[in-house]
Design an enzyme around this catalytic site. Structure first.
Site, PDB file in Angstrom:
ATOM      1  N   ARG A 228       0.907  -1.322   0.072  1.00 18.00           N
ATOM      2  CA  ARG A 228       0.080   0.062   0.129  1.00 18.00           C
ATOM      3  C   ARG A 228       0.939   1.168   0.156  1.00 18.00           C
ATOM      4  O   ARG A 228       0.381   2.558   0.140  1.00 18.00           O
ATOM      5  CB  ARG A 228      -1.115   0.061   1.276  1.00 18.00           C
ATOM      6  N   ASP A 229       2.192   1.351  -0.026  1.00 15.71           N
ATOM      7  CA  ASP A 229       2.908   2.485  -0.038  1.00 15.71           C
ATOM      8  C   ASP A 229       4.285   2.066  -0.761  1.00 15.71           C
ATOM      9  O   ASP A 229       5.311   2.491  -0.456  1.00 15.71           O
ATOM     10  CB  ASP A 229       3.108   3.228   1.339  1.00 15.71           C
ATOM     11  N   LEU A 230       4.189   1.652  -1.898  1.00 15.02           N
ATOM     12  CA  LEU A 230       5.156   1.067  -2.656  1.00 15.02           C
ATOM     13  C   LEU A 230       5.653   2.282  -3.453  1.00 15.02           C
ATOM     14  O   LEU A 230       4.831   3.026  -4.022  1.00 15.02           O
ATOM     15  CB  LEU A 230       4.766   0.072  -3.637  1.00 15.02           C
TER      16      LEU A 230
END
Ligand SMILES: Nc1ncnc2c1ncn2[C@@H]1O[C@H](COP(=O)(O)OP(=O)(O)O)[C@@H](O)[C@H]1O
Ligand SMILES: [Mg+2]
Length: 286
Positions: free
Chosen positions: A115-117
């Protein structure tokens, strides 16, 4: 740091040169026991140390220190060869495929979506391969109950890297697959960042963040939505990438990762397989 009685998680990061490690401190209030837990995942040791403050628990996550820093730092510092690019891209795909995959058994793991690549959340190891870091927003899938543990953390990722369905609030958050597909979109952007720094015949692009030419720095959701959802724009793929097999393949993969429809995107495993089949021919070498 933490205020009385509030449920809150704080992560701070301290370098410990003598440990050759970075320490992440997760603190959570409302816990009465006094303990401090240092977990060194690399060496598989957990030390519990008493704290003199009896009102809260500190959990220290100690991970290996990667002196090359993040992929963002690495790409800003210099260019990469075709082999280097393939190695970085393959290791990110392998890491993401592992994260996304459920492994059943006592040594197993749940399927996890990041979710925060982004390049700042990927670390470069000494051997020039990548490790996916900062699981602060990750969600895991319980395949037995078919539920997703959405943490209380209100952050929803970095706007610049958000998939179109997140930007226009159309993602089905009841389906775990949706989170994996959003990670794949971000992966496509990270590949674009890497590929621009690949030097073929001395030609390379300067480092830039995705959409650098289309949105302001620190873009709002609305800035991103207009570009990504409405105008359906994506980072541009330079013509010279066609002259090199590895860049051609990576360019094709990016497009298949950042498709508007999440269901039409590749899986991390597919990306990994395609890159691992790449042999780097002589004419591509810098
Ligand atoms: N193990 C590590 N080794 C070296 N640098 C690290 C390590 N972990 C994090 N960093 C650096 O710290 C930055 C922030 O770490 P991160 O885990 O992403 O925390 P945050 O939640 O603040 O984003 C990374 O972008 C990277 O530059
Ligand atoms: Mg981070």
């Amino acid at each position: 740091m933490l205020s009385n009685g509030r449920e809150e998680v704080v992560k701070s990061c301290v370098s410990l040169p003598e440990l050759h490690a970075q320490v992440f401190c997760h603190s959570s209030k409302n816990i009465t026991r006094t303990e401090c837990c240092y977990t060194d995942f690399c060496n598989n040791i957990t030390l519990r140390l008493p704290l003199d403050n009896g009102t809260w628990t500190q959990l220290w996550l100690v991970s290996e220190y990667h002196e090359q820093g993040s992929l963002f730092d690495y790409l800003n510092r210099g260019t990469v060869t075709v082999e280097g690019m393939v190695r970085l891209a393959l290791s990110v795909a392998s890491g993401l495929a592992h994260l996304h995959m459920e492994i059943v058994g006592t040594q197993g793991k749940p399927a996890i979506a990041h979710r925060d690549l982004k390049s700042k959340n990927i670390l470069v190891k000494r051997n020039e391969t990548c490790a996916i870091a900062d699981l602060g927003l990750a969600v895991k899938h319980d395949s037995v109950l078919n539920t997703i543990d959405i943490p209380q953390n209100p952050r929803v990722g970095t706007r610049r890297y958000m998939a179109p369905e997140i930007l226009d609030d159309a993602m089905n958050t009841n389906i775990f697959e949706s989170f994996k597909r959003a990670d794949i979109y971000s992966l496509g952007l990270v590949y674009w960042e890497i590929a621009r720094r690949c030097s073929v015949g001395g030609i390379t692009e300067e480092y830039q963040l995705p959409y650098y030419d289309l949105v302001p720095s620190d873009p709002s959701i609305e800035d991103m939505r207009r570009v990504v959802c409405e105008q359906k724009l994506r980072p541009s793929i330079p013509n010279q990438w066609q002259s090199c097999e590895a860049l051609r393949v990576l360019g094709r993969l990016m497009r298949e990762c950042w498709r508007a429809s999440g269901a039409a995107r590749l899986t991390a495993l597919r990306v990994k397989k395609t890159i691992s089949q790449l042999c780097v021919p002589e004419d591509c070498k810098a």
